[in-house]
Design a protein around this motif. Structure first.
Motif, PDB file in Angstrom:
ATOM      1  N   UNK A   1       9.797   3.581   5.668  1.00  0.00           N
ATOM      2  CA  UNK A   1       8.543   3.734   5.156  1.00  0.00           C
ATOM      3  C   UNK A   1       8.382   2.544   4.052  1.00  0.00           C
ATOM      4  N   UNK A   2       7.383   1.724   4.093  1.00  0.00           N
ATOM      5  CA  UNK A   2       7.204   0.645   3.079  1.00  0.00           C
ATOM      6  C   UNK A   2       6.071   0.918   2.061  1.00  0.00           C
ATOM      7  N   UNK A   3       6.209   1.409   0.936  1.00  0.00           N
ATOM      8  CA  UNK A   3       5.302   2.007  -0.014  1.00  0.00           C
ATOM      9  C   UNK A   3       5.428   1.140  -1.309  1.00  0.00           C
ATOM     10  N   UNK A   4       4.280   1.459  -1.985  1.00  0.00           N
ATOM     11  CA  UNK A   4       4.273   0.836  -3.475  1.00  0.00           C
ATOM     12  C   UNK A   4       3.604   2.239  -4.193  1.00  0.00           C
ATOM     13  N   UNK A   5       3.457   2.322  -5.646  1.00  0.00           N
ATOM     14  CA  UNK A   5       3.264   3.799  -6.147  1.00  0.00           C
ATOM     15  C   UNK A   5       1.846   3.994  -5.748  1.00  0.00           C
ATOM     16  N   UNK A   6       1.168   3.269  -5.355  1.00  0.00           N
ATOM     17  CA  UNK A   6      -0.235   3.456  -5.055  1.00  0.00           C
ATOM     18  C   UNK A   6      -0.221   4.094  -3.540  1.00  0.00           C
ATOM     19  N   UNK A   7       0.923   4.013  -2.588  1.00  0.00           N
ATOM     20  CA  UNK A   7       0.956   4.481  -1.279  1.00  0.00           C
ATOM     21  C   UNK A   7       1.356   6.066  -1.280  1.00  0.00           C
ATOM     22  N   UNK A   8       1.813   6.398  -2.282  1.00  0.00           N
ATOM     23  CA  UNK A   8       2.690   7.784  -2.415  1.00  0.00           C
ATOM     24  C   UNK A   8       1.906   9.066  -2.020  1.00  0.00           C
TER      25      UNK A   8
ATOM     26  N   UNK B   1       6.897   2.181   9.170  1.00  0.00           N
ATOM     27  CA  UNK B   1       5.645   2.442   8.893  1.00  0.00           C
ATOM     28  C   UNK B   1       5.167   1.631   7.576  1.00  0.00           C
ATOM     29  N   UNK B   2       4.150   0.531   7.665  1.00  0.00           N
ATOM     30  CA  UNK B   2       3.769  -0.206   6.510  1.00  0.00           C
ATOM     31  C   UNK B   2       2.722   0.340   5.981  1.00  0.00           C
TER      32      UNK B   2
ATOM     33  N   UNK C   1      15.684   8.581   7.152  1.00  0.00           N
ATOM     34  CA  UNK C   1      14.487   8.306   6.625  1.00  0.00           C
ATOM     35  C   UNK C   1      14.716   7.359   5.454  1.00  0.00           C
ATOM     36  N   UNK C   2      14.173   6.319   5.298  1.00  0.00           N
ATOM     37  CA  UNK C   2      14.517   5.546   4.169  1.00  0.00           C
ATOM     38  C   UNK C   2      13.224   4.715   3.728  1.00  0.00           C
ATOM     39  N   UNK C   3      13.260   4.237   2.584  1.00  0.00           N
ATOM     40  CA  UNK C   3      12.016   3.559   1.836  1.00  0.00           C
ATOM     41  C   UNK C   3      12.429   2.212   1.279  1.00  0.00           C
ATOM     42  N   UNK C   4      11.466   1.420   1.821  1.00  0.00           N
ATOM     43  CA  UNK C   4      11.577  -0.066   1.320  1.00  0.00           C
ATOM     44  C   UNK C   4      12.937  -0.857   1.754  1.00  0.00           C
TER      45      UNK C   4
END
Length: 293
Positions: free
Chosen positions: A208-215, A57-58, A232-235
């Motif tokens: 999930x690929x997230x930046x601070x603004x996506x939290x 999920x981007x 589950x993993x991030x970036x």
């Protein structure tokens, strides 16, 4: 166990001396072995790893800041080992926009330069080709890019895209294409993205690929994703697997037949152990490891 057909595996699972089964393969093969095991005079557990498309999920801010970088990394994971990793990222879900366009452009460029690779068996190669042909012929799917052709028995990578509406209307688009084939699902908004995620079957991994603004957008989904995948993993991408006590390589059906366990990591040993309690035993009757030194 490896053989050229089904007979050896079926015979092993039916044999009364076998007390537990580990299997990696197709959903059809796994469910067939589960049926044999359940119909034995003494049913036994089957730990089957069968089918997972490992969604990624981007989120918008991550795409805006580094969509091209994510696209290149995605292709590296997609094509690793001819796409034959159980945690191969076969599905991309994102809200459409300039960030997703940058991701697709980068991924298409990287995939177009990827070399064709030899798959494990002729049967796996044929199944991959049939899966790619099925997507290519779908009226609701368009091809984004294809890898370089190789010898007649080498598989070229493939990347496709579709809309969220088409994905939701065609459950067969969730079917695993085992190999270096990926499908991008374009969503109109966050609500449509949540509907796509809600339609998914059980998975081994979800990234999930997230930046601070996506939290803020990603946080409410975590409890839902916990019910859909074992890891589950991030970036990152699920093809990086570490053997450790914390590793969970499993997930809800059809990713595995028993999502309470793992096939990678130290906890995997519990698949093949059964606890026994020794109550009020004199020391001389205890198994050697339990006797006091």
């Amino acid at each position: 166990m490896f053989d050229a057909g089904f007979e050896v595996g079926q015979t092993l699972v039916a044999d009364h001396r076998i007390r537990a089964v580990g299997f990696t393969g197709s959903r059809r093969g796994g469910t067939a072995l589960m049926k044999i095991a359940s119909e034995r005079k003494q049913p036994i557990p089957v730990y089957a790893e069968m089918s997972s498309i490992n969604p990624v999920i981007l989120y918008p801010n991550a795409l805006r800041s580094r969509g091209a970088e994510i696209g290149k990394s995605f292709v590296s994971s997609l094509t690793l080992g001819a796409g034959q990793f159980c945690t191969n990222p076969g599905l991309i879900i994102a809200v459409e926009g300039a960030g997703l366009d940058a991701f697709i452009e980068s991924a298409a460029a990287a995939l177009s330069e990827s070399q064709a690779q030899t798959m494990l068996t002729g049967g796996i190669f044929d199944a991959y080709c049939n899966g790619v042909a099925r997507l290519s012929s779908s009226s609701s799917v368009s091809q984004v890019a294809a890898g370089k052709d190789g010898t007649p028995h080498q598989a070229a990578a493939a990347l496709f895209e579709t809309t969220a509406a088409a994905f939701l209307a065609n459950p067969e688009l969730q079917e695993e294409v085992f190999g270096a084939s990926g499908l991008i699902v374009r969503c109109r908004d966050d609500e449509e993205l949540r509907r796509v995620v809600g339609s998914l079957e059980g998975q081994l991994t979800i990234a999930l690929h997230v930046d601070a603004g996506d939290i803020g957008a990603a946080s409410p989904m975590i409890s839902q994703l916990e019910l859909l995948a074992g890891r589950l993993l991030v970036n990152g991408f699920g093809t990086g697997v570490e053997v450790s006590p914390a590793m969970v390589h499993g997930g809800p059906y059809p990713a595995t037949s028993d999502g309470r366990s793992t096939s990678v990591g130290t906890l995997a040993i519990y698949r093949f152990l059964r606890p026994v309690s020794y109550q009020d035993f004199p020391v001389d009757l205890l198994p050697a490891p339990l006797k006091k030194s």
